[in-house]
Design a protein around this motif. Sequence first.
Motif, mmCIF file in Angstrom:
data_model
loop_
_atom_site.group_PDB
_atom_site.id
_atom_site.type_symbol
_atom_site.label_atom_id
_atom_site.label_comp_id
_atom_site.label_asym_id
_atom_site.label_seq_id
_atom_site.Cartn_x
_atom_site.Cartn_y
_atom_site.Cartn_z
ATOM 1 N N LEU A 193 0.848 -1.188 0.000
ATOM 2 C CA LEU A 193 0.000 0.000 0.000
ATOM 3 C C LEU A 193 0.883 1.237 0.000
ATOM 4 O O LEU A 193 1.739 1.403 0.877
ATOM 5 N N VAL A 194 0.658 2.111 -0.987
ATOM 6 C CA VAL A 194 1.530 3.276 -1.142
ATOM 7 C C VAL A 194 0.697 4.555 -1.116
ATOM 8 O O VAL A 194 -0.151 4.784 -1.990
ATOM 9 N N ASP A 195 0.926 5.387 -0.103
ATOM 10 C CA ASP A 195 0.239 6.678 -0.005
ATOM 11 C C ASP A 195 0.877 7.464 1.127
ATOM 12 O O ASP A 195 1.189 6.888 2.178
ATOM 13 N N ASP A 196 1.055 8.761 0.937
ATOM 14 C CA ASP A 196 1.669 9.577 1.986
ATOM 15 C C ASP A 196 0.653 10.427 2.744
ATOM 16 O O ASP A 196 1.009 11.158 3.669
ATOM 17 N N ASP A 197 -0.625 10.333 2.362
ATOM 18 C CA ASP A 197 -1.647 11.197 2.951
ATOM 19 C C ASP A 197 -2.168 10.662 4.281
ATOM 20 O O ASP A 197 -2.149 9.457 4.543
ATOM 21 N N LYS A 198 -2.690 11.591 5.069
ATOM 22 C CA LYS A 198 -3.448 11.261 6.266
ATOM 23 C C LYS A 198 -4.935 11.464 5.970
ATOM 24 O O LYS A 198 -5.303 12.226 5.085
ATOM 25 N N VAL A 199 -5.773 10.745 6.707
ATOM 26 C CA VAL A 199 -7.213 10.898 6.540
ATOM 27 C C VAL A 199 -7.614 12.311 6.945
ATOM 28 O O VAL A 199 -7.237 12.803 8.014
ATOM 29 N N CYS A 200 -8.377 12.954 6.060
ATOM 30 C CA CYS A 200 -8.836 14.327 6.286
ATOM 31 C C CYS A 200 -10.349 14.324 6.513
ATOM 32 O O CYS A 200 -11.062 13.428 6.047
ATOM 33 N N VAL B 221 -2.564 4.560 4.908
ATOM 34 C CA VAL B 221 -2.054 3.189 4.780
ATOM 35 C C VAL B 221 -2.143 2.428 6.098
ATOM 36 O O VAL B 221 -2.357 1.214 6.103
ATOM 37 N N ASP B 222 -2.003 3.115 7.216
ATOM 38 C CA ASP B 222 -2.142 2.457 8.518
ATOM 39 C C ASP B 222 -3.581 1.988 8.731
ATOM 40 O O ASP B 222 -3.816 0.862 9.188
ATOM 41 N N VAL B 223 -4.525 2.866 8.406
ATOM 42 C CA VAL B 223 -5.937 2.513 8.585
ATOM 43 C C VAL B 223 -6.323 1.369 7.658
ATOM 44 O O VAL B 223 -7.019 0.431 8.051
ATOM 45 N N MET B 224 -5.832 1.425 6.417
ATOM 46 C CA MET B 224 -6.160 0.383 5.444
ATOM 47 C C MET B 224 -5.551 -0.945 5.851
ATOM 48 O O MET B 224 -6.185 -1.996 5.705
ATOM 49 N N VAL C 296 0.882 -7.436 4.711
ATOM 50 C CA VAL C 296 0.626 -6.062 4.284
ATOM 51 C C VAL C 296 1.865 -5.200 4.508
ATOM 52 O O VAL C 296 2.298 -4.997 5.643
ATOM 53 N N GLU C 297 2.420 -4.710 3.410
ATOM 54 C CA GLU C 297 3.553 -3.774 3.467
ATOM 55 C C GLU C 297 3.018 -2.375 3.205
ATOM 56 O O GLU C 297 2.277 -2.149 2.241
ATOM 57 N N ILE C 298 3.369 -1.427 4.043
ATOM 58 C CA ILE C 298 2.909 -0.054 3.842
ATOM 59 C C ILE C 298 4.088 0.857 3.537
ATOM 60 O O ILE C 298 5.177 0.701 4.090
ATOM 61 N N ARG C 299 3.851 1.784 2.631
ATOM 62 C CA ARG C 299 4.872 2.771 2.256
ATOM 63 C C ARG C 299 4.269 4.160 2.392
ATOM 64 O O ARG C 299 3.378 4.535 1.621
ATOM 65 N N LYS C 300 4.722 4.916 3.381
ATOM 66 C CA LYS C 300 4.199 6.256 3.628
ATOM 67 C C LYS C 300 4.992 7.263 2.812
ATOM 68 O O LYS C 300 5.856 7.985 3.317
ATOM 69 N N CYS C 301 4.726 7.261 1.521
ATOM 70 C CA CYS C 301 5.435 8.164 0.625
ATOM 71 C C CYS C 301 4.584 8.451 -0.597
ATOM 72 O O CYS C 301 3.640 7.724 -0.902
ATOM 73 N N PHE C 302 4.929 9.522 -1.287
ATOM 74 C CA PHE C 302 4.293 9.864 -2.548
ATOM 75 C C PHE C 302 5.198 9.347 -3.661
ATOM 76 O O PHE C 302 6.369 9.710 -3.731
ATOM 77 N N TYR C 303 4.670 8.480 -4.486
ATOM 78 C CA TYR C 303 5.486 7.826 -5.514
ATOM 79 C C TYR C 303 5.866 8.812 -6.617
ATOM 80 O O TYR C 303 5.013 9.455 -7.222
#
Length: 258
Positions: free
Chosen positions: A51-58, A78-81, A94-101
Amino acid sequence: MLNQFSRTQLLLGSDNMDRLADAKVAVFGIGGVGGYVVEALARSGVGSFVLVDDDKVCLTNINRQIIATRKTVGKYKVDVMKDRILEINPDADVEIRKCFYLPENAHEFPFEEYSYVVDAVDTVTAKIEIIMRAKAADVPVISCMGAGNKLDASAFQVADIYKTKMCPLAKVMRRELKARGIKKLKVVYSEEKPVRPLEDMSISCRQHCVCPPGTARKCTQRRDIPGSIAFVPSVAGLILAGEVVKDLTINQYGRGTE
């Protein structure tokens, strides 16, 4: 023995359930579209995710994103997902990547290890890089075109990028991919003409930013802030997930052994 995937196995058969359990699917973008992609894949029995995304839930995500509730605002998507996946299937990896690709960090992603790649991001630069890397690694990839400013969920179709029409994002992608020698790409796109968002400063993110603290890419930095609704990006995400499942199983739902 009955398990959470027994009803799915009645359709797909045991061989195909094993194929899904062994698959590793990378999903780029865990938003209104990508969240539903992951949700459906997890409920279909896919065993491994990136899972790749750098955003937080807004707060403004709650109207359409499956991971967004009042309790999850401010948490990394990505943490919530990941938590949702493991509640569905505790055996999932589940591997999470907290970054913007971006092209700058693309080398950090081993595309050759992925069984399938889903592009659910909303920037052209990232989409092109994801697609190019997947093609170079000879890994199946599917890309979502524009889902914002739309109201007709029935207008989504699956097609090759060069057979798309009406979608402004698809038009840009056709041009850019053609220039890079990409001859085909499976996409989900809508033939609905985009709706022009209302200009209402009382609810404008530019005037009243509610992005969680520490957000890397705030809405105020975006050129346009599209309108959205619950039943459009979700449908796009479910269609994407369906294509992934069909492509990962034999003969598009061939039953295999029972």
